[in-house]
Design a protein around this motif. Structure first.
Motif, PDB file in Angstrom:
ATOM      1  N   ASP A 265       0.839  -1.198   0.000  1.00 32.87           N
ATOM      2  CA  ASP A 265       0.000   0.000   0.000  1.00 32.87           C
ATOM      3  C   ASP A 265       0.878   1.254   0.000  1.00 32.87           C
ATOM      4  OD1 ASP A 265      -1.956   1.901   0.252  1.00 32.87           O
ATOM      5  OD2 ASP A 265      -2.460   1.435   2.352  1.00 32.87           O
ATOM      6  N   LYS A 272       1.576   7.927   0.326  1.00 28.69           N
ATOM      7  CA  LYS A 272       1.988   7.956   1.734  1.00 28.69           C
ATOM      8  C   LYS A 272       3.371   8.604   1.840  1.00 28.69           C
ATOM      9  CE  LYS A 272      -0.331   3.772   3.454  1.00 28.69           C
ATOM     10  NZ  LYS A 272      -1.186   4.420   4.458  1.00 28.69           N
ATOM     11  N   ASP A 283       0.249  -4.992   4.695  1.00 28.80           N
ATOM     12  CA  ASP A 283      -1.133  -4.530   4.581  1.00 28.80           C
ATOM     13  C   ASP A 283      -2.055  -5.641   4.054  1.00 28.80           C
ATOM     14  OD1 ASP A 283      -2.945  -2.536   5.091  1.00 28.80           O
ATOM     15  OD2 ASP A 283      -2.733  -1.573   3.128  1.00 28.80           O
ATOM     16  N   ASP A 342      -5.743   6.394  -0.676  1.00 28.35           N
ATOM     17  CA  ASP A 342      -5.101   5.631   0.407  1.00 28.35           C
ATOM     18  C   ASP A 342      -6.131   4.931   1.298  1.00 28.35           C
ATOM     19  OD1 ASP A 342      -3.058   4.598   1.902  1.00 28.35           O
ATOM     20  OD2 ASP A 342      -2.596   6.465   2.974  1.00 28.35           O
ATOM     21  N   GLU A 344      -7.981   2.495   0.648  1.00 23.56           N
ATOM     22  CA  GLU A 344      -8.212   1.497  -0.404  1.00 23.56           C
ATOM     23  C   GLU A 344      -8.716   0.164   0.131  1.00 23.56           C
ATOM     24  OE1 GLU A 344      -5.420   1.856   1.098  1.00 23.56           O
ATOM     25  OE2 GLU A 344      -4.905  -0.225   1.492  1.00 23.56           O
ATOM     26  N   GLY A 373      -5.051   3.559  10.340  1.00 27.14           N
ATOM     27  CA  GLY A 373      -4.049   3.989  11.312  1.00 27.14           C
ATOM     28  C   GLY A 373      -4.730   4.444  12.598  1.00 27.14           C
TER      29      GLY A 373
HETATM   30  N1  BES Z   1      -3.212   0.274   5.318  1.00 27.32           N
HETATM   31  C1  BES Z   1      -3.590   1.540   5.814  1.00 27.32           C
HETATM   32  C2  BES Z   1      -3.852   1.536   7.329  1.00 27.32           C
HETATM   33  C3  BES Z   1      -2.655   1.305   8.198  1.00 27.32           C
HETATM   34  C4  BES Z   1      -1.924   2.371   8.672  1.00 27.32           C
HETATM   35  C5  BES Z   1      -2.311   0.047   8.609  1.00 27.32           C
HETATM   36  C6  BES Z   1      -0.864   2.154   9.518  1.00 27.32           C
HETATM   37  C7  BES Z   1      -1.239  -0.180   9.437  1.00 27.32           C
HETATM   38  C8  BES Z   1      -0.516   0.881   9.904  1.00 27.32           C
HETATM   39  C9  BES Z   1      -4.851   2.009   5.126  1.00 27.32           C
HETATM   40  O1  BES Z   1      -4.992   1.591   3.812  1.00 27.32           O
HETATM   41  C10 BES Z   1      -4.815   3.507   5.106  1.00 27.32           C
HETATM   42  O2  BES Z   1      -3.946   4.033   4.478  1.00 27.32           O
HETATM   43  N2  BES Z   1      -5.738   4.122   5.812  1.00 27.32           N
HETATM   44  C11 BES Z   1      -5.781   5.536   5.894  1.00 27.32           C
HETATM   45  C12 BES Z   1      -7.219   5.963   5.753  1.00 27.32           C
HETATM   46  C13 BES Z   1      -7.410   7.431   5.574  1.00 27.32           C
HETATM   47  C14 BES Z   1      -6.869   7.878   4.244  1.00 27.32           C
HETATM   48  C15 BES Z   1      -8.881   7.749   5.679  1.00 27.32           C
HETATM   49  C16 BES Z   1      -5.225   5.932   7.256  1.00 27.32           C
HETATM   50  O3  BES Z   1      -5.474   5.244   8.233  1.00 27.32           O
HETATM   51  O4  BES Z   1      -4.529   6.945   7.321  1.00 27.32           O
END
Ligand code: BES
Ligand code: MN
Ligand code: ZN
Length: 495
Positions: A265, A272, A283, A342, A344, A373
């Motif tokens: 991801d 990111k 992920d 993000d 996703e 997160g």
């Molecule tokens: N895979 C991430 C979530 C994640 C973050 C998992 C840190 C493990 C550690 C997910 O796809 C993501 O990026 N979520 C975003 C959502 C936001 C854009 C609404 C996030 O949590 O920042």
């Protein structure tokens, strides 16, 4: 790690591990070794002022009378609050201590082990299970291993009552599932991508699992615009994998386990930041847990119908990648405005959940995902976040978590969270507003679950990867979710 069980007398060499309780009663093994060594154990305890608190070690190296091995006393605390999970931790701690010592065999002398409501065989099996869980290493990419870092220890020999060997069998199969998940989660994304992940799932055929793999053309035909939109910026084509284990009654609706499998991801066009991005190889932790759980269930021949479905994609930025502002149509027919590429995981699960319900008509659906997160802000690495409207299901999952150590904490999921994802131009948008990011993500998923289905979403973003060692889990991929799902099925769907 080889695990053997014996009821015979203790061997003359190796590391002999003896649990000691605070209550003061000493086991037969303790008395035996203490006698053979002319009281060396009693003397060592006295000289060190040793208190057998949980996990406390006292090591007596090469005492006269038992060859050139060592005796390792390990504290077990008070008998009255010694649990099966304590037994696992005890086994794990011993392996952590001995793995890179010069010992080749860890001999567990467990005749003194006892706990409320758990029989001695099961307790010994749990020591062995914990020990094996901690012995896991992911060394396949090391070409140089320092001599001091090479595990000499290759055998666990458990000396205890007769029932231990049989009691260990299901734990061994579940452990195989945990190891599979750890392997998948640990693999780098250049090795594990949607197609190679699907190929690893196909190995489950050997356990009697039926495996189906859908490619991009099939998913296009089914109208999975939500899942496919995430993968369209990647060179690696997306996959959907279904793993069926029908060990229950013919015709009984299966339990469905659905996993987020984003093999990497980057965030996509909503890229990111660089630091820490490497973490996003894991992920796919939700998909990894579902795959490991299917291996565990099939391995121990669970008497239940269970299907595991995983959505596999790579989220990359590219000329073909989807943009913020794009609108996609999901298989359910509902349209989604992508405001952040993000976010996703929910897009992948939307189509995976819908397809699962259309094909398998499950009455219970559990999805697992490293989704937000924000769940780390709330629960850190202590609990997975559970979102469900079904109180009975919540209770079952919490209980499975407590029994296995894969702990869950219930989080809120209300109509207000659903209101956060209203879009100006489509049926919904893929992010909420400020705050409650884990709940609005859950509400998004809820739109792809039929009202008649009992559903829970588990956000495992804080649990899939361990930043530091714990007694039964070495640093790295944890295998979280496998034991939880296995126990959930065992306790509620196996008659
Ligand atoms: N895979 C991430 C979530 C994640 C973050 C998992 C840190 C493990 C550690 C997910 O796809 C993501 O990026 N979520 C975003 C959502 C936001 C854009 C609404 C996030 O949590 O920042
Ligand atoms: Mn993301
Ligand atoms: Zn993600």
């Amino acid at each position: 790690m080889q695990v053997t069980f014996s009821t015979a007398a203790l061997p003359k060499t190796g590391a002999i591990i003896i649990p000691v309780f605070e209550d003061g009663k000493k086991s037969k093994a303790y008395q035996d070794i203490n006698g053979k060594t002319d009281g060396a154990l009693d003397r060592a305890i006295k000289a060190a002022g040793y208190k057998p608190k949980k996990g406390q070690f006292l090591e007596i190296i090469s005492p006269a009378g038992i060859g050139n091995g060592r005796v390792l006393l390990i504290g077990a605390g008070a008998t009255k609050d010694f649990s099966a999970l304590d037994a696992e931790a005890l086994g794990g701690r011993v392996i952590a201590r001995l793995q890179t010592s010069r010992e080749k065999i860890a001999v567990f002398a467990l005749d003194g082990l006892s706990a409320k409501k758990i029989d001695a065989g099961e307790l010994a099996a749990r020591v062995a299970h914990g020990a094996r869980m901690r012995s896991y290493r992911f060394d396949k990419y090391r070409t140089i291993v320092e001599k001091d870092d090479k595990p000499a220890l290759t055998k666990i020999a458990v000396h205890s009552s007769a029932g231990a060997k049989a009691a260990f069998t299901p734990h061994e199969k579940i452990g195989d599932g945990v190891f599979l998940t750890r392997d998948l989660v640990s693999e780098p994304a250049n090795v594990l991508y949607p197609d190679s992940f699907a190929k690893r799932c196909q190995k489950l055929v050997e356990l009697g699992v039926k495996v189906k793999v859908l490619g991009v053309p099939e998913m296009k035909k089914l109208g999975m615009g939500s899942l496919l939109g995430v993968g369209q910026g990647s060179e690696k084509p997306s996959r959907l994998v279904a793993m069926e284990w029908m060990g229950g009654k013919k015709g009984d609706a299966p339990v469905a386990l659905v996993g987020k499998g984003v093999t990497f991801d980057t965030g996509g066009i909503s890229l990111k930041p660089g630091p820490g991005m490497g973490d996003m190889k894991w992920d796919m932790g939700g998909a990894g847990a579902v795959t490991g759980a299917m291996a565990a269930l099939a391995g121990r021949k669970a008497k239940a119908n269970v299907v595991g479905v995983i959505g596999l994609v790579e989220n990359m930025p590219d000329g073909k990648a989807q943009r913020p502002g794009d609108v996609v149509k999901s298989m359910s027919g509902q349209t989604i405005e992508i405001l952040n590429t993000d976010a996703e995981g929910r897009l992948v699960l939307a189509d995976a959940l819908w397809w699962t319900q259309e094909i398998y008509k499950p009455e219970t659906v559990i999805d697992l995902a490293t989704l937000t997160g924000a769940i780390l802000v709330a629960l850190a690495h202590e609990f997975g976040g559970m979102f469900t409207k079904d109180d009975a299901l919540a209770k079952q999952l919490i209980a499975a978590g407590e029994a296995t150590g894969d702990k869950l904490w219930r989080m809120p999921l209300t109509k207000n969270h659903d209101d956060m994802i209203k879009s100006d131009i489509a049926d919904m948008q893929n992010i909420g507003g400020k705050g409650a990011g884990s709940s609005s993500a859950a509400a998004f998923l809820g739109r792809f679950v039929k009202d008649t289905v009992s559903w829970a979403h588990l956000d495992i973003a804080g649990m899939a990867w361990n930043e530091k060692d714990t007694p039964t889990i070495p640093k790295g991929g944890s295998g979280y979710g496998v034991r939880l799902l296995d126990e959930f099925v065992r306790a509620n769907f196996e008659g």
